[in-house]
Write a protein that holds these residues in place. Sequence first.
Motif, PDB file in Angstrom:
ATOM      1  N   ALA A 182       3.625 -36.371  -9.533  1.00 28.57           N
ATOM      2  CA  ALA A 182       4.727 -36.911  -9.632  1.00 28.57           C
ATOM      3  C   ALA A 182       4.823 -38.304 -10.411  1.00 28.57           C
ATOM      4  O   ALA A 182       5.553 -38.824 -10.785  1.00 28.57           O
ATOM      5  CB  ALA A 182       5.698 -37.167  -8.464  1.00 28.57           C
ATOM      6  N   ALA A 183       3.466 -38.721 -10.842  1.00 34.34           N
ATOM      7  CA  ALA A 183       3.243 -39.949 -11.700  1.00 34.34           C
ATOM      8  C   ALA A 183       3.829 -39.775 -13.081  1.00 34.34           C
ATOM      9  O   ALA A 183       4.321 -40.853 -13.419  1.00 34.34           O
ATOM     10  CB  ALA A 183       1.885 -40.393 -11.259  1.00 34.34           C
ATOM     11  N   ARG A 184       3.953 -38.797 -13.409  1.00 29.41           N
ATOM     12  CA  ARG A 184       4.193 -38.570 -14.914  1.00 29.41           C
ATOM     13  C   ARG A 184       4.834 -37.011 -15.218  1.00 29.41           C
ATOM     14  O   ARG A 184       4.326 -36.128 -14.589  1.00 29.41           O
ATOM     15  CB  ARG A 184       3.019 -38.858 -15.865  1.00 29.41           C
ATOM     16  N   GLY A 185       5.170 -37.021 -16.343  1.00 28.17           N
ATOM     17  CA  GLY A 185       5.437 -35.589 -16.934  1.00 28.17           C
ATOM     18  C   GLY A 185       6.466 -34.789 -16.128  1.00 28.17           C
ATOM     19  O   GLY A 185       7.632 -35.422 -15.745  1.00 28.17           O
TER      20      GLY A 185
ATOM     21  N   PRO B 249      12.932 -37.417  -2.813  1.00 27.46           N
ATOM     22  CA  PRO B 249      11.659 -36.944  -3.097  1.00 27.46           C
ATOM     23  C   PRO B 249      10.422 -37.621  -2.444  1.00 27.46           C
ATOM     24  O   PRO B 249      10.585 -38.952  -2.375  1.00 27.46           O
ATOM     25  CB  PRO B 249      11.528 -37.193  -4.511  1.00 27.46           C
ATOM     26  N   VAL B 250       9.309 -36.988  -2.074  1.00 25.43           N
ATOM     27  CA  VAL B 250       7.920 -37.523  -1.638  1.00 25.43           C
ATOM     28  C   VAL B 250       7.244 -37.190  -2.751  1.00 25.43           C
ATOM     29  O   VAL B 250       6.980 -36.012  -3.024  1.00 25.43           O
ATOM     30  CB  VAL B 250       7.641 -36.762  -0.309  1.00 25.43           C
ATOM     31  N   LEU B 251       6.842 -38.304  -3.181  1.00 25.19           N
ATOM     32  CA  LEU B 251       5.855 -38.338  -4.569  1.00 25.19           C
ATOM     33  C   LEU B 251       4.212 -38.060  -4.164  1.00 25.19           C
ATOM     34  O   LEU B 251       3.842 -39.271  -3.445  1.00 25.19           O
ATOM     35  CB  LEU B 251       6.066 -39.449  -5.544  1.00 25.19           C
ATOM     36  N   LEU B 252       3.707 -36.980  -4.585  1.00 27.18           N
ATOM     37  CA  LEU B 252       2.377 -36.696  -3.784  1.00 27.18           C
ATOM     38  C   LEU B 252       1.589 -37.166  -5.374  1.00 27.18           C
ATOM     39  O   LEU B 252       1.706 -36.478  -6.381  1.00 27.18           O
ATOM     40  CB  LEU B 252       1.965 -35.373  -3.709  1.00 27.18           C
ATOM     41  N   VAL B 253       0.850 -38.243  -5.378  1.00 29.74           N
ATOM     42  CA  VAL B 253       0.209 -38.714  -6.480  1.00 29.74           C
ATOM     43  C   VAL B 253      -1.407 -38.996  -6.173  1.00 29.74           C
ATOM     44  O   VAL B 253      -1.513 -39.407  -5.148  1.00 29.74           O
ATOM     45  CB  VAL B 253       0.881 -39.876  -7.095  1.00 29.74           C
TER      46      VAL B 253
ATOM     47  N   ARG C 164      18.656 -43.252  -4.733  1.00 28.71           N
ATOM     48  CA  ARG C 164      17.886 -42.716  -3.792  1.00 28.71           C
ATOM     49  C   ARG C 164      16.833 -43.549  -3.605  1.00 28.71           C
ATOM     50  O   ARG C 164      16.346 -44.156  -4.619  1.00 28.71           O
ATOM     51  CB  ARG C 164      17.743 -41.286  -4.053  1.00 28.71           C
ATOM     52  N   ASP C 165      15.936 -43.294  -2.523  1.00 26.91           N
ATOM     53  CA  ASP C 165      14.693 -43.833  -2.382  1.00 26.91           C
ATOM     54  C   ASP C 165      13.558 -42.872  -2.251  1.00 26.91           C
ATOM     55  O   ASP C 165      13.985 -41.632  -2.304  1.00 26.91           O
ATOM     56  CB  ASP C 165      14.852 -44.699  -1.027  1.00 26.91           C
ATOM     57  N   CYS C 166      12.341 -43.097  -1.966  1.00 22.51           N
ATOM     58  CA  CYS C 166      11.309 -42.159  -2.132  1.00 22.51           C
ATOM     59  C   CYS C 166      10.300 -42.538  -1.557  1.00 22.51           C
ATOM     60  O   CYS C 166       9.976 -43.919  -1.372  1.00 22.51           O
ATOM     61  CB  CYS C 166      11.216 -41.704  -3.661  1.00 22.51           C
ATOM     62  N   GLU C 167       9.405 -41.675  -1.046  1.00 26.84           N
ATOM     63  CA  GLU C 167       8.058 -42.154  -0.568  1.00 26.84           C
ATOM     64  C   GLU C 167       6.849 -41.604  -1.477  1.00 26.84           C
ATOM     65  O   GLU C 167       6.943 -40.619  -2.140  1.00 26.84           O
ATOM     66  CB  GLU C 167       7.935 -41.335   0.903  1.00 26.84           C
ATOM     67  N   VAL C 168       5.811 -42.493  -1.729  1.00 26.26           N
ATOM     68  CA  VAL C 168       4.735 -42.159  -2.300  1.00 26.26           C
ATOM     69  C   VAL C 168       3.544 -42.058  -1.449  1.00 26.26           C
ATOM     70  O   VAL C 168       3.347 -42.742  -0.368  1.00 26.26           O
ATOM     71  CB  VAL C 168       4.300 -43.298  -3.411  1.00 26.26           C
ATOM     72  N   VAL C 169       2.675 -40.868  -1.599  1.00 26.15           N
ATOM     73  CA  VAL C 169       1.801 -40.087  -0.695  1.00 26.15           C
ATOM     74  C   VAL C 169       0.495 -40.100  -1.907  1.00 26.15           C
ATOM     75  O   VAL C 169       0.580 -39.277  -2.733  1.00 26.15           O
ATOM     76  CB  VAL C 169       2.005 -39.174   0.128  1.00 26.15           C
ATOM     77  N   ALA C 170      -0.618 -40.855  -1.441  1.00 34.94           N
ATOM     78  CA  ALA C 170      -1.776 -40.906  -2.465  1.00 34.94           C
ATOM     79  C   ALA C 170      -2.627 -39.614  -1.785  1.00 34.94           C
ATOM     80  O   ALA C 170      -3.130 -39.689  -0.469  1.00 34.94           O
ATOM     81  CB  ALA C 170      -2.601 -41.960  -2.300  1.00 34.94           C
TER      82      ALA C 170
END
Length: 79
Positions: free
Chosen positions: A21-24, A40-44, A62-68
């Motif tokens: 989800a970081a790009r493209g 969205p939960v962004l898995l990056v 909206r808000d989102c969550e970022v998961v590394a």
Amino acid sequence: MSENKGQHSNEQHRVGLVTGAARGIGAAAAVALAQRGITPVLLVRDPDRASGTVAAVRATGRDCEVVAADVAHAEEVTR
């Protein structure tokens, strides 16, 4: 009995996991989900590179969550 049985009557509780989800395409998918009222939960791999996607999602209201995590490594995904 509700006609919405088995369906989400309140999209506020819907969440979508987006890998890459970081790009493209992943970033575009995250924004598209947010535009539809889905959080969205962004898995990056690198959370620092997701700042543009986070800003684009938040611009939709909206808000989102970022998961590394790297999905190529099972131990990172199962934690």
